[in-house]
Design a protein around this motif. Structure first.
Motif, PDB file in Angstrom:
ATOM      1  N   PRO A  19       4.845  39.155 -11.597  1.00  0.00           N
ATOM      2  CA  PRO A  19       5.050  38.482 -10.321  1.00  0.00           C
ATOM      3  C   PRO A  19       5.016  37.014 -10.917  1.00  0.00           C
ATOM      4  CG  PRO A  19       2.984  39.339  -9.820  1.00  0.00           C
ATOM      5  CD  PRO A  19       3.617  39.967 -11.055  1.00  0.00           C
ATOM      6  N   HIS A  20       5.977  36.124 -10.632  1.00  0.00           N
ATOM      7  CA  HIS A  20       6.048  34.859 -11.067  1.00  0.00           C
ATOM      8  C   HIS A  20       6.026  33.791 -10.196  1.00  0.00           C
ATOM      9  CE1 HIS A  20       7.292  31.216 -13.689  1.00  0.00           C
ATOM     10  NE2 HIS A  20       6.685  31.781 -14.371  1.00  0.00           N
ATOM     11  N   ASP A  21       6.682  33.663  -9.298  1.00  0.00           N
ATOM     12  CA  ASP A  21       6.597  32.539  -8.366  1.00  0.00           C
ATOM     13  C   ASP A  21       6.875  32.982  -6.694  1.00  0.00           C
ATOM     14  OD1 ASP A  21       6.532  29.744  -7.658  1.00  0.00           O
ATOM     15  OD2 ASP A  21       8.442  29.299  -8.336  1.00  0.00           O
ATOM     16  N   LEU A  22       6.362  32.200  -5.968  1.00  0.00           N
ATOM     17  CA  LEU A  22       6.470  32.534  -4.691  1.00  0.00           C
ATOM     18  C   LEU A  22       6.602  31.393  -3.764  1.00  0.00           C
ATOM     19  CD1 LEU A  22       2.380  33.469  -4.526  1.00  0.00           C
ATOM     20  CD2 LEU A  22       4.251  34.960  -4.862  1.00  0.00           C
ATOM     21  N   ALA A  74      12.424  33.886 -12.139  1.00  0.00           N
ATOM     22  CA  ALA A  74      11.255  33.029 -12.324  1.00  0.00           C
ATOM     23  C   ALA A  74      10.665  32.096 -11.175  1.00  0.00           C
ATOM     24  CB  ALA A  74      11.163  32.142 -13.780  1.00  0.00           C
ATOM     25  N   GLY A  75      11.770  31.355 -10.820  1.00  0.00           N
ATOM     26  CA  GLY A  75      11.282  30.274  -9.569  1.00  0.00           C
ATOM     27  C   GLY A  75      11.974  30.573  -8.425  1.00  0.00           C
ATOM     28  N   LEU A  76      11.257  30.222  -7.182  1.00  0.00           N
ATOM     29  CA  LEU A  76      12.103  30.536  -5.940  1.00  0.00           C
ATOM     30  C   LEU A  76      11.572  29.043  -5.205  1.00  0.00           C
ATOM     31  CD1 LEU A  76      10.649  33.943  -4.794  1.00  0.00           C
ATOM     32  CD2 LEU A  76      12.921  33.618  -5.945  1.00  0.00           C
ATOM     33  N   THR A  77      12.652  28.923  -4.302  1.00  0.00           N
ATOM     34  CA  THR A  77      12.277  27.937  -3.223  1.00  0.00           C
ATOM     35  C   THR A  77      13.278  28.261  -2.123  1.00  0.00           C
ATOM     36  OG1 THR A  77      12.204  25.818  -2.794  1.00  0.00           O
ATOM     37  CG2 THR A  77      14.237  26.333  -4.092  1.00  0.00           C
ATOM     38  N   PRO A 127      15.419  27.666 -16.951  1.00  0.00           N
ATOM     39  CA  PRO A 127      14.966  27.154 -15.915  1.00  0.00           C
ATOM     40  C   PRO A 127      13.578  27.908 -15.382  1.00  0.00           C
ATOM     41  CG  PRO A 127      16.911  28.214 -15.161  1.00  0.00           C
ATOM     42  CD  PRO A 127      16.654  28.362 -16.738  1.00  0.00           C
ATOM     43  N   THR A 128      12.689  27.547 -14.679  1.00  0.00           N
ATOM     44  CA  THR A 128      11.396  28.014 -14.241  1.00  0.00           C
ATOM     45  C   THR A 128      11.307  27.616 -12.888  1.00  0.00           C
ATOM     46  OG1 THR A 128       9.943  26.363 -15.294  1.00  0.00           O
ATOM     47  CG2 THR A 128      10.507  28.347 -16.377  1.00  0.00           C
TER      48      THR A 128
END
Length: 179
Positions: A19-22, A74-77, A127-128
């Motif tokens: 798990p990478h991003d929240l 990888a990244g979330l928003t 991109p992360t």
């Protein structure tokens, strides 16, 4: 459970793999970029884990829910409309998932490199992490380009900070952010 896997269910039985991003939504749901499983997962306030996007196979297909595919999300928003924006690291793409679960390519060409401009023709390199602001701008750490990029509400990608400084193997000095 502390062991790698992808089963959904109650938190005590669910598994993740790298798990990478929240990111949280307004209702208290927690979204997880489950990088190793190539999935986007949701954890409700009651602790129930479900897969909301990704087939689990490496790919870059747009689609609804598990019909979509990623290669290392990888990244979330979340944006102000409740869309989840996903940095699809190994595909060099920014993906968008609507509250209804429809995943589309939002920015990038999948080529590895650098180019600012309209979201559909911009080029990223691994991109992360991502964040949004109250104006609707999306900020992206473009790791192999050593830059912070911005996508405006009009869909234009610009570089706001950084320029490459490490040469042909730039980024290698800091290691892979997903390991």
């Amino acid at each position: 459970t502390g062991t790698a896997g992808s089963p959904d269910g109650p938190a005590a039985m669910a598994k993740f793999y790298l798990p990478h991003d929240l990111a949280f939504d307004r209702d208290g749901n927690l979204y997880v970029a489950d990088s190793g499983n190539k999935l986007v997962r949701k954890i409700t306030p009651q602790g129930v884990v479900s897969t909301i996007a990704g087939s689990g196979a490496i790919g870059k297909a747009d689609g609804t829910g598990t019909a979509a595919s990623f290669d290392t999300p990888a990244g979330l928003t979340l944006d102000k409309d409740g869309n989840i924006l996903i940095a699809d690291f190994s595909n060099n793409l920014i993906r968008k998932m609507t509250p209804g679960g429809v995943v589309t390519t939002f920015a990038g060409t999948s080529a590895s490199g650098f180019s600012d401009g309209p979201a559909a023709t911009a080029i990223f390199d691994d991109p992360t992490h991502m964040a949004t602001d109250y104006l609707g701008n999306i900020y992206i750490s473009d790791s192999r380009n050593d830059r912070i990029r911005k996508i405006s509400p009009a869909g234009v990608v610009t570089t706001i900070i950084g320029n490459p400084s490490f040469g042909p193997n730039k980024g290698d000095e800091i290691g892979d952010p997903l390991q």
